[in-house]
Design a protein around this motif. Structure first.
Motif, PDB file in Angstrom:
ATOM      1  N   HIS A  83       0.836  -1.211   0.000  1.00  0.00           N
ATOM      2  CA  HIS A  83       0.000   0.000   0.000  1.00  0.00           C
ATOM      3  C   HIS A  83       0.867   1.256   0.000  1.00  0.00           C
ATOM      4  O   HIS A  83       0.551   2.235  -0.685  1.00  0.00           O
ATOM      5  N   ARG A  84       1.948   1.230   0.740  1.00  0.00           N
ATOM      6  CA  ARG A  84       2.853   2.388   0.751  1.00  0.00           C
ATOM      7  C   ARG A  84       3.501   2.584  -0.619  1.00  0.00           C
ATOM      8  O   ARG A  84       3.638   3.704  -1.099  1.00  0.00           O
ATOM      9  N   ARG A  85       3.914   1.488  -1.244  1.00  0.00           N
ATOM     10  CA  ARG A  85       4.513   1.576  -2.576  1.00  0.00           C
ATOM     11  C   ARG A  85       3.495   2.094  -3.592  1.00  0.00           C
ATOM     12  O   ARG A  85       3.807   2.954  -4.424  1.00  0.00           O
ATOM     13  N   ALA A  86       2.260   1.585  -3.500  1.00  0.00           N
ATOM     14  CA  ALA A  86       1.208   2.031  -4.418  1.00  0.00           C
ATOM     15  C   ALA A  86       0.904   3.516  -4.220  1.00  0.00           C
ATOM     16  O   ALA A  86       0.667   4.243  -5.184  1.00  0.00           O
ATOM     17  N   HIS A  87       0.922   3.982  -2.964  1.00  0.00           N
ATOM     18  CA  HIS A  87       0.681   5.397  -2.683  1.00  0.00           C
ATOM     19  C   HIS A  87       1.765   6.257  -3.328  1.00  0.00           C
ATOM     20  O   HIS A  87       1.473   7.292  -3.951  1.00  0.00           O
ATOM     21  N   ALA A  88       3.016   5.838  -3.223  1.00  0.00           N
ATOM     22  CA  ALA A  88       4.119   6.595  -3.818  1.00  0.00           C
ATOM     23  C   ALA A  88       4.017   6.611  -5.341  1.00  0.00           C
ATOM     24  O   ALA A  88       4.217   7.653  -5.982  1.00  0.00           O
ATOM     25  N   LEU A  89       3.672   5.471  -5.930  1.00  0.00           N
ATOM     26  CA  LEU A  89       3.536   5.408  -7.388  1.00  0.00           C
ATOM     27  C   LEU A  89       2.371   6.258  -7.874  1.00  0.00           C
ATOM     28  O   LEU A  89       2.468   6.932  -8.906  1.00  0.00           O
ATOM     29  N   ALA A  90       1.269   6.240  -7.142  1.00  0.00           N
ATOM     30  CA  ALA A  90       0.125   7.072  -7.511  1.00  0.00           C
ATOM     31  C   ALA A  90       0.488   8.549  -7.410  1.00  0.00           C
ATOM     32  O   ALA A  90       0.049   9.361  -8.230  1.00  0.00           O
ATOM     33  N   GLY A  91       1.306   8.907  -6.425  1.00  0.00           N
ATOM     34  CA  GLY A  91       1.748  10.288  -6.295  1.00  0.00           C
ATOM     35  C   GLY A  91       2.601  10.716  -7.470  1.00  0.00           C
ATOM     36  O   GLY A  91       2.457  11.832  -7.988  1.00  0.00           O
ATOM     37  N   ARG A  92       3.481   9.845  -7.917  1.00  0.00           N
ATOM     38  CA  ARG A  92       4.307  10.172  -9.084  1.00  0.00           C
ATOM     39  C   ARG A  92       3.447  10.320 -10.336  1.00  0.00           C
ATOM     40  O   ARG A  92       3.659  11.221 -11.151  1.00  0.00           O
ATOM     41  N   ALA A  93       2.474   9.418 -10.479  1.00  0.00           N
ATOM     42  CA  ALA A  93       1.567   9.510 -11.626  1.00  0.00           C
ATOM     43  C   ALA A  93       0.757  10.796 -11.569  1.00  0.00           C
ATOM     44  O   ALA A  93       0.530  11.433 -12.610  1.00  0.00           O
ATOM     45  N   LEU A  94       0.358  11.208 -10.379  1.00  0.00           N
ATOM     46  CA  LEU A  94      -0.407  12.446 -10.241  1.00  0.00           C
ATOM     47  C   LEU A  94       0.410  13.656 -10.666  1.00  0.00           C
ATOM     48  O   LEU A  94      -0.087  14.544 -11.362  1.00  0.00           O
ATOM     49  N   VAL A  95       1.675  13.688 -10.292  1.00  0.00           N
ATOM     50  CA  VAL A  95       2.535  14.820 -10.664  1.00  0.00           C
ATOM     51  C   VAL A  95       2.681  14.908 -12.180  1.00  0.00           C
ATOM     52  O   VAL A  95       2.546  15.984 -12.774  1.00  0.00           O
ATOM     53  N   VAL A  96       2.931  13.776 -12.838  1.00  0.00           N
ATOM     54  CA  VAL A  96       3.104  13.781 -14.295  1.00  0.00           C
ATOM     55  C   VAL A  96       1.777  14.101 -14.979  1.00  0.00           C
ATOM     56  O   VAL A  96       1.737  14.874 -15.943  1.00  0.00           O
ATOM     57  N   ALA A  97       0.674  13.539 -14.482  1.00  0.00           N
ATOM     58  CA  ALA A  97      -0.637  13.816 -15.083  1.00  0.00           C
ATOM     59  C   ALA A  97      -0.998  15.290 -14.952  1.00  0.00           C
ATOM     60  O   ALA A  97      -1.568  15.884 -15.871  1.00  0.00           O
ATOM     61  N   ALA A  98      -0.646  15.901 -13.834  1.00  0.00           N
ATOM     62  CA  ALA A  98      -0.924  17.320 -13.651  1.00  0.00           C
ATOM     63  C   ALA A  98      -0.088  18.169 -14.601  1.00  0.00           C
ATOM     64  O   ALA A  98      -0.594  19.128 -15.191  1.00  0.00           O
ATOM     65  N   ARG A 100       0.983  17.301 -17.418  1.00  0.00           N
ATOM     66  CA  ARG A 100       0.515  16.974 -18.764  1.00  0.00           C
ATOM     67  C   ARG A 100      -0.913  17.474 -18.998  1.00  0.00           C
ATOM     68  O   ARG A 100      -1.411  17.420 -20.098  1.00  0.00           O
ATOM     69  N   ALA A 101      -1.568  17.929 -17.927  1.00  0.00           N
ATOM     70  CA  ALA A 101      -2.969  18.390 -17.968  1.00  0.00           C
ATOM     71  C   ALA A 101      -3.911  17.268 -18.395  1.00  0.00           C
ATOM     72  O   ALA A 101      -4.858  17.484 -19.146  1.00  0.00           O
ATOM     73  N   ASP A 102      -3.653  16.063 -17.889  1.00  0.00           N
ATOM     74  CA  ASP A 102      -4.498  14.896 -18.165  1.00  0.00           C
ATOM     75  C   ASP A 102      -5.426  14.714 -16.968  1.00  0.00           C
ATOM     76  O   ASP A 102      -5.066  14.101 -15.963  1.00  0.00           O
ATOM     77  N   THR A 103      -6.631  15.238 -17.082  1.00  0.00           N
ATOM     78  CA  THR A 103      -7.564  15.243 -15.964  1.00  0.00           C
ATOM     79  C   THR A 103      -7.972  13.839 -15.544  1.00  0.00           C
ATOM     80  O   THR A 103      -8.024  13.543 -14.354  1.00  0.00           O
ATOM     81  N   ALA A 104      -8.263  12.978 -16.501  1.00  0.00           N
ATOM     82  CA  ALA A 104      -8.720  11.623 -16.169  1.00  0.00           C
ATOM     83  C   ALA A 104      -7.655  10.857 -15.388  1.00  0.00           C
ATOM     84  O   ALA A 104      -7.959  10.210 -14.369  1.00  0.00           O
ATOM     85  N   ALA A 105      -6.423  10.928 -15.833  1.00  0.00           N
ATOM     86  CA  ALA A 105      -5.343  10.224 -15.140  1.00  0.00           C
ATOM     87  C   ALA A 105      -5.060  10.859 -13.781  1.00  0.00           C
ATOM     88  O   ALA A 105      -4.765  10.154 -12.811  1.00  0.00           O
ATOM     89  N   ALA A 106      -5.173  12.178 -13.689  1.00  0.00           N
ATOM     90  CA  ALA A 106      -4.935  12.859 -12.415  1.00  0.00           C
ATOM     91  C   ALA A 106      -5.988  12.473 -11.388  1.00  0.00           C
ATOM     92  O   ALA A 106      -5.667  12.218 -10.220  1.00  0.00           O
ATOM     93  N   ILE A 107      -7.236  12.406 -11.803  1.00  0.00           N
ATOM     94  CA  ILE A 107      -8.317  12.019 -10.886  1.00  0.00           C
ATOM     95  C   ILE A 107      -8.116  10.577 -10.423  1.00  0.00           C
ATOM     96  O   ILE A 107      -8.250  10.265  -9.234  1.00  0.00           O
TER      97      ILE A 107
END
Length: 139
Positions: A83-98, A100-107
């Motif tokens: 769960h901790r690893r998944a949280h960190a990976l989701a955070g990295r994906a959120l930064v890149v999605a933001a 990139r202005a990719d709303t669906a991936a950011a949400i």
């Protein structure tokens, strides 16, 4: 007094700089986002979260153009670490999605961060006794 430079400088541009393909910033961000989401998908599948995994796989397929390879390669890692690893990976994906202005991936990434934060909190919070509170030494 000074000797002239005889060799080419390493700072001069190459003669054939256009010989190899270049990627745009948008393409680079797509590749990064797909990579972070694919890593998140692997951890999500390992945790056995099927519905969330399907949503992540849909985003990876949208970014790459093909569905990702999925397998249930289980490790002996404890659920809390996953769960901790998944949280960190989701955070990295959120930064890149933001960026990139990719709303669906950011949400999706933000929702996954919330899910894994709740799981880590639930696993690390001590449980309260279920019975009525009783004073020590009371009858």
């Amino acid at each position: 007094m000074y000797e002239p430079i005889r060799a080419k400088s390493v700072h001069t541009p190459a003669d054939h700089a256009d010989d190899f393909p270049h990627r745009s910033r948008e393409e680079e961000l797509d590749i990064q986002l797909a990579g972070h989401l694919a890593a998140l998908l692997a951890v999500t599948d390992e945790l056995g979260l099927g519905e969330a995994g399907d949503r992540i796989a849909g985003q990876v397929a949208r970014l790459r153009g093909t569905p990702p390879a999925r397998h249930a390669g289980r490790t002996d890692a404890p659920a809390l670490a996953l769960h901790r690893r998944a949280h960190a990976l989701a955070g990295r994906a959120l930064v890149v999605a933001a960026s990139r202005a990719d709303t669906a991936a950011a949400i999706l990434a933000a929702e996954q961060m919330d899910v894994h934060t709740a799981a880590v909190t639930a696993a690390t919070t001590p449980t309260a006794p279920t019975g009525p509170a009783r004073l020590v030494g009371a009858l």
